[in-house]
Design a protein around this motif. Structure first.
Motif, PDB file in Angstrom:
ATOM      1  N   ALA A  29      -2.721  90.991 -59.989  1.00  0.00           N
ATOM      2  CA  ALA A  29      -4.060  91.450 -59.600  1.00  0.00           C
ATOM      3  C   ALA A  29      -4.348  90.938 -58.193  1.00  0.00           C
ATOM      4  CB  ALA A  29      -5.113  90.926 -60.575  1.00  0.00           C
ATOM      5  N   HIS A  30      -4.579  91.864 -57.247  1.00  0.00           N
ATOM      6  CA  HIS A  30      -4.907  91.476 -55.871  1.00  0.00           C
ATOM      7  C   HIS A  30      -6.408  91.229 -55.780  1.00  0.00           C
ATOM      8  CE1 HIS A  30      -0.977  92.824 -54.201  1.00  0.00           C
ATOM      9  NE2 HIS A  30      -1.044  93.720 -55.190  1.00  0.00           N
ATOM     10  N   LEU A  31      -6.780  90.105 -55.199  1.00  0.00           N
ATOM     11  CA  LEU A  31      -8.204  89.766 -55.126  1.00  0.00           C
ATOM     12  C   LEU A  31      -9.036  90.896 -54.498  1.00  0.00           C
ATOM     13  CD1 LEU A  31     -10.554  87.811 -55.440  1.00  0.00           C
ATOM     14  CD2 LEU A  31      -9.888  86.751 -53.266  1.00  0.00           C
ATOM     15  N   CYS A  72      -4.780 104.034 -49.778  1.00  0.00           N
ATOM     16  CA  CYS A  72      -5.035 102.673 -50.282  1.00  0.00           C
ATOM     17  C   CYS A  72      -5.061 101.662 -49.141  1.00  0.00           C
ATOM     18  CB  CYS A  72      -3.921 102.219 -51.226  1.00  0.00           C
ATOM     19  SG  CYS A  72      -4.048 102.925 -52.842  1.00  0.00           S
ATOM     20  N   PHE A  73      -4.095 101.781 -48.246  1.00  0.00           N
ATOM     21  CA  PHE A  73      -4.001 100.760 -47.206  1.00  0.00           C
ATOM     22  C   PHE A  73      -5.083 100.929 -46.143  1.00  0.00           C
ATOM     23  CE2 PHE A  73      -0.082 100.558 -49.517  1.00  0.00           C
ATOM     24  CZ  PHE A  73      -0.093  99.205 -49.824  1.00  0.00           C
ATOM     25  N   LYS A  74      -5.558 102.176 -45.962  1.00  0.00           N
ATOM     26  CA  LYS A  74      -6.720 102.365 -45.092  1.00  0.00           C
ATOM     27  C   LYS A  74      -7.933 101.695 -45.739  1.00  0.00           C
ATOM     28  CE  LYS A  74      -5.694 106.885 -43.368  1.00  0.00           C
ATOM     29  NZ  LYS A  74      -6.048 108.223 -43.763  1.00  0.00           N
ATOM     30  N   LEU A  75      -8.016 101.856 -47.065  1.00  0.00           N
ATOM     31  CA  LEU A  75      -9.144 101.260 -47.781  1.00  0.00           C
ATOM     32  C   LEU A  75      -9.118  99.736 -47.714  1.00  0.00           C
ATOM     33  CD1 LEU A  75      -9.604 103.447 -50.936  1.00  0.00           C
ATOM     34  CD2 LEU A  75     -11.410 102.606 -49.458  1.00  0.00           C
ATOM     35  N   PHE A  76      -7.914  99.161 -47.826  1.00  0.00           N
ATOM     36  CA  PHE A  76      -7.833  97.694 -47.759  1.00  0.00           C
ATOM     37  C   PHE A  76      -8.331  97.190 -46.414  1.00  0.00           C
ATOM     38  CE2 PHE A  76      -4.600  97.946 -51.271  1.00  0.00           C
ATOM     39  CZ  PHE A  76      -5.428  97.355 -52.197  1.00  0.00           C
ATOM     40  N   ASP A  77      -8.004  97.925 -45.357  1.00  0.00           N
ATOM     41  CA  ASP A  77      -8.497  97.506 -44.044  1.00  0.00           C
ATOM     42  C   ASP A  77     -10.025  97.525 -44.028  1.00  0.00           C
ATOM     43  OD1 ASP A  77      -5.994  97.019 -43.103  1.00  0.00           O
ATOM     44  OD2 ASP A  77      -5.748  98.940 -42.082  1.00  0.00           O
ATOM     45  N   PRO A 114      -3.779  84.927 -47.628  1.00  0.00           N
ATOM     46  CA  PRO A 114      -4.594  84.027 -46.796  1.00  0.00           C
ATOM     47  C   PRO A 114      -4.714  84.609 -45.394  1.00  0.00           C
ATOM     48  CG  PRO A 114      -2.856  82.818 -47.955  1.00  0.00           C
ATOM     49  CD  PRO A 114      -2.553  84.274 -48.109  1.00  0.00           C
ATOM     50  N   LYS A 115      -5.941  84.583 -44.866  1.00  0.00           N
ATOM     51  CA  LYS A 115      -6.201  85.300 -43.604  1.00  0.00           C
ATOM     52  C   LYS A 115      -6.723  84.378 -42.509  1.00  0.00           C
ATOM     53  CE  LYS A 115      -7.224  89.357 -46.376  1.00  0.00           C
ATOM     54  NZ  LYS A 115      -6.874  88.784 -47.698  1.00  0.00           N
ATOM     55  N   ASN A 116      -6.142  84.524 -41.329  1.00  0.00           N
ATOM     56  CA  ASN A 116      -6.708  83.897 -40.129  1.00  0.00           C
ATOM     57  C   ASN A 116      -7.692  84.882 -39.534  1.00  0.00           C
ATOM     58  OD1 ASN A 116      -5.272  81.410 -39.792  1.00  0.00           O
ATOM     59  ND2 ASN A 116      -3.453  82.596 -39.260  1.00  0.00           N
ATOM     60  N   ILE A 235       7.830  89.886 -56.092  1.00  0.00           N
ATOM     61  CA  ILE A 235       7.944  90.813 -54.958  1.00  0.00           C
ATOM     62  C   ILE A 235       7.588  92.237 -55.386  1.00  0.00           C
ATOM     63  CG2 ILE A 235       9.599  91.842 -53.309  1.00  0.00           C
ATOM     64  CD1 ILE A 235      11.105  89.214 -53.259  1.00  0.00           C
ATOM     65  N   HIS A 236       6.781  92.917 -54.544  1.00  0.00           N
ATOM     66  CA  HIS A 236       6.539  94.348 -54.741  1.00  0.00           C
ATOM     67  C   HIS A 236       7.841  95.073 -54.413  1.00  0.00           C
ATOM     68  CE1 HIS A 236       2.399  93.176 -54.810  1.00  0.00           C
ATOM     69  NE2 HIS A 236       1.981  94.414 -54.941  1.00  0.00           N
ATOM     70  N   CYS A 237       8.340  95.788 -55.379  1.00  0.00           N
ATOM     71  CA  CYS A 237       9.679  96.372 -55.194  1.00  0.00           C
ATOM     72  C   CYS A 237       9.666  97.870 -55.520  1.00  0.00           C
ATOM     73  CB  CYS A 237      10.649  95.637 -56.128  1.00  0.00           C
ATOM     74  SG  CYS A 237      12.295  96.321 -56.170  1.00  0.00           S
ATOM     75  N   LEU A 318     -10.083  99.178 -56.985  1.00  0.00           N
ATOM     76  CA  LEU A 318      -9.604 100.345 -56.238  1.00  0.00           C
ATOM     77  C   LEU A 318      -9.235 101.517 -57.158  1.00  0.00           C
ATOM     78  CD1 LEU A 318      -8.723 101.049 -53.255  1.00  0.00           C
ATOM     79  CD2 LEU A 318      -6.439 100.357 -53.938  1.00  0.00           C
ATOM     80  N   PHE A 319      -8.630 101.192 -58.297  1.00  0.00           N
ATOM     81  CA  PHE A 319      -8.153 102.254 -59.193  1.00  0.00           C
ATOM     82  C   PHE A 319      -9.077 102.477 -60.398  1.00  0.00           C
ATOM     83  CE2 PHE A 319      -4.038 100.607 -57.344  1.00  0.00           C
ATOM     84  CZ  PHE A 319      -3.860 101.677 -56.475  1.00  0.00           C
ATOM     85  N   SER A 320     -10.237 101.841 -60.379  1.00  0.00           N
ATOM     86  CA  SER A 320     -11.197 101.972 -61.491  1.00  0.00           C
ATOM     87  C   SER A 320     -10.520 101.817 -62.844  1.00  0.00           C
ATOM     88  CB  SER A 320     -11.900 103.335 -61.448  1.00  0.00           C
ATOM     89  OG  SER A 320     -12.531 103.510 -60.219  1.00  0.00           O
TER      90      SER A 320
HETATM   91  C1  LIG Z   1      -1.323  99.784 -54.411  1.00  0.00           C
HETATM   92  N1  LIG Z   1      -0.170  98.977 -54.297  1.00  0.00           N
HETATM   93  C2  LIG Z   1      -0.033  97.914 -53.444  1.00  0.00           C
HETATM   94  N2  LIG Z   1       1.169  97.767 -52.825  1.00  0.00           N
HETATM   95  C3  LIG Z   1       1.375  96.787 -51.926  1.00  0.00           C
HETATM   96  N3  LIG Z   1       0.443  95.888 -51.585  1.00  0.00           N
HETATM   97  C4  LIG Z   1      -0.762  95.979 -52.188  1.00  0.00           C
HETATM   98  C5  LIG Z   1      -1.043  96.978 -53.143  1.00  0.00           C
HETATM   99  N4  LIG Z   1      -2.289  96.790 -53.573  1.00  0.00           N
HETATM  100  C6  LIG Z   1      -2.776  95.711 -52.884  1.00  0.00           C
HETATM  101  N5  LIG Z   1      -1.864  95.243 -52.027  1.00  0.00           N
HETATM  102  C7  LIG Z   1      -1.978  94.116 -51.063  1.00  0.00           C
HETATM  103  O1  LIG Z   1      -3.110  93.334 -51.399  1.00  0.00           O
HETATM  104  C8  LIG Z   1      -4.049  93.311 -50.296  1.00  0.00           C
HETATM  105  C9  LIG Z   1      -5.456  93.267 -50.820  1.00  0.00           C
HETATM  106  O2  LIG Z   1      -5.723  92.047 -51.464  1.00  0.00           O
HETATM  107  P1  LIG Z   1      -5.880  90.646 -50.686  1.00  0.00           P
HETATM  108  O3  LIG Z   1      -6.525  90.917 -49.354  1.00  0.00           O
HETATM  109  O4  LIG Z   1      -4.494  90.084 -50.531  1.00  0.00           O
HETATM  110  O5  LIG Z   1      -6.753  89.838 -51.579  1.00  0.00           O
HETATM  111  C10 LIG Z   1      -3.721  94.557 -49.508  1.00  0.00           C
HETATM  112  O6  LIG Z   1      -4.153  94.439 -48.156  1.00  0.00           O
HETATM  113  C11 LIG Z   1      -2.208  94.651 -49.632  1.00  0.00           C
HETATM  114  O7  LIG Z   1      -1.572  93.798 -48.716  1.00  0.00           O
END
Ligand SMILES: CNc1ncnc2c1ncn2[C@@H]1O[C@H](COP(=O)(O)O)[C@@H](O)[C@H]1O
Ligand SMILES: [Zn+2]
Length: 383
Positions: A29-31, A72-77, A114-116, A235-237, A318-320
């Motif tokens: 689970a990504h924060l 997804c990655f545009k959304l993360f930004d 972790p972010k600078n 690792i995301h693979c 993100l994915f509800s």
């Molecule tokens: C959809 N599949 C995915 N594949 C790869 N990386 C993903 C991801 N989903 C999330 N992240 C990674 O997690 C970050 C957001 O959480 P944090 O800022 O780290 O808490 C994204 O910026 C990306 O680097």
């Protein structure tokens, strides 16, 4: 509604309730991917009022259901613009734990990058301190963060067993993510930070980020450093079909792998022979195109092969989705029975990065819940 439709709706409701009641282990689970939409909208409103963003535009993006991989990655930004100051990081960490605990996740590994951020006076360390502050601020549930000796006179399992009369309890551990956009030196900083924070709930390293960005060779020194230090790695693979990298990841042989979507027959065979536990993210994979559909998801192959695996959400905001929903999807798509779902949830305990004391405590939680969950139908049947 006719009687048949009513009966079906009741059965769906009953199965959903059961999946919520099931104790669950969340390992992927990504924060920032697990933040509630309501919180994102509130944060967007605040930045909109300050003139930093245009609220209406951001609102549309947050509420849109398009979740392709590039999207997804545009959304993360965007999420990172909304969330990256210390107080907000603390807030989302707190809420994410509360949300997982509310659906009976009893062990949660949250991963975050972790972010600078100089403009915010943020370093990777201060970002992580803000996350931990959030975990400590949780009030609705009892959070065990620091390791198995945190509570000496009252083990978590005994509290988890207490049922509804007391607060819910959850073990939380942290994985530090290396973002694929980072340099070797930044990735090494993250591993060193993880080492520094091992006594504060940090328990492993993750490699994530946009899979079409970056080169394996950039992260390898940091991942190897983690391995040398004895820090578990996941690792995301294979989110995309990058043959060279999939091969290199399998050769590296991390403790766990996420996704494993685009493996060819040879890689698939190798994965199975290595028996590396897989974090399965059904909804995420279907939404981002890593799997063609739920029905054709590689979960079925791995499950039938008795390959070690664990159901996960990836990015529940993100994915509800929710972890209970992922179990529900497995039940309805692949026809697993309640006892098979229970076994699946319980088996995930073996793959946690926490120590044996925590594992033992989690096993007790499952043991205690087993009878109630497996006799659910009898107990629910009208007398
Ligand atoms: C959809 N599949 C995915 N594949 C790869 N990386 C993903 C991801 N989903 C999330 N992240 C990674 O997690 C970050 C957001 O959480 P944090 O800022 O780290 O808490 C994204 O910026 C990306 O680097
Ligand atoms: Zn992920």
């Amino acid at each position: 509604m006719d009687t048949e439709t009513e009966g079906k709706a009741a059965a769906v409701e009953e199965m959903r309730e059961w999946c919520v009641a099931l104790p669950k282990v969340e390992l992927h689970a990504h924060l920032n991917g697990s933040v509630r939409n309501s919180t994102l909208l509130e944060l967007a409103k605040q930045l909109g009022d300050k003139g930093i963003i245009v609220f209406e535009d951001v609102k549309d993006v947050i509420m849109k259901s398009d979740r392709s991989l590039p999207e997804c990655f545009k959304l993360f930004d965007l999420f990172h613009i909304l969330t990256t100051d210390h107080d907000t990081v603390t807030r989302i960490a707190k809420e994410v734990v509360e949300d997982f605990a509310a659906e009976n996740v009893v062990y949660l590994e949250i991963r975050t990058t972790p972010k600078n951020n100089e403009a915010k006076g943020m370093t990777k360390r201060s970002y992580m301190d803000a996350v931990i502050k959030g975990l400590k601020a949780v009030e609705d549930v009892d959070v065990e963060l620091f390791g198995s000796n945190f509570r000496t006179n009252e083990t978590l399992s005994s509290k988890l067993l207490d049922g509804d009369t007391k607060k819910k309890k959850i073990y939380v551990r942290l994985l530090l993510s290396i973002d694929r956009r980072e340099t070797t030196s930044a990735a090494l900083d993250t591993v060193n930070l993880a080492m520094e924070m091992m006594d504060q709930g940090v328990i492993g390293i993750d490699l994530s980020g946009n899979p079409v960005v970056g080169e394996w060779e950039t992260y390898l020194p940091a991942l190897q450093h983690a391995k040398n230090l004895g820090i578990p790695v996941t690792i995301h693979c294979g989110e995309v079909a990058n043959r060279k990298e999939i091969q290199a990841v399998l050769d590296f042989c991390p403790q766990r792998l996420g996704h494993v979507c685009c493996l060819n027959d040879v890689e698939w065979k190798k994965l199975k022979s290595l028996m590396i536990p897989v974090e399965i993210c059904l909804t995420s994979n279907v939404m981002t195109g890593g799997a063609p559909s739920l029905e054709l998801h590689h979960f079925a192959d791995l499950y039938n092969a008795k390959h070690p695996l664990s159901l996960c959400t990836d990015d529940s905001g993100l994915f509800s989705t929710s972890l209970s929903n992922e179990y529900y999807l497995v039940a309805t798509t692949f026809g697993l029975s309640k006892s098979e779902l229970f076994q699946l949830a319980q088996d995930a305990v073996q793959f946690v990065f926490a120590d044996d004391v925590v594992k033992k405590s989690l096993k007790e939680v499952f043991k205690h819940a087993e009878k109630r969950l497996l006799m659910w139908d009898e107990l629910a049947a009208p007398s």
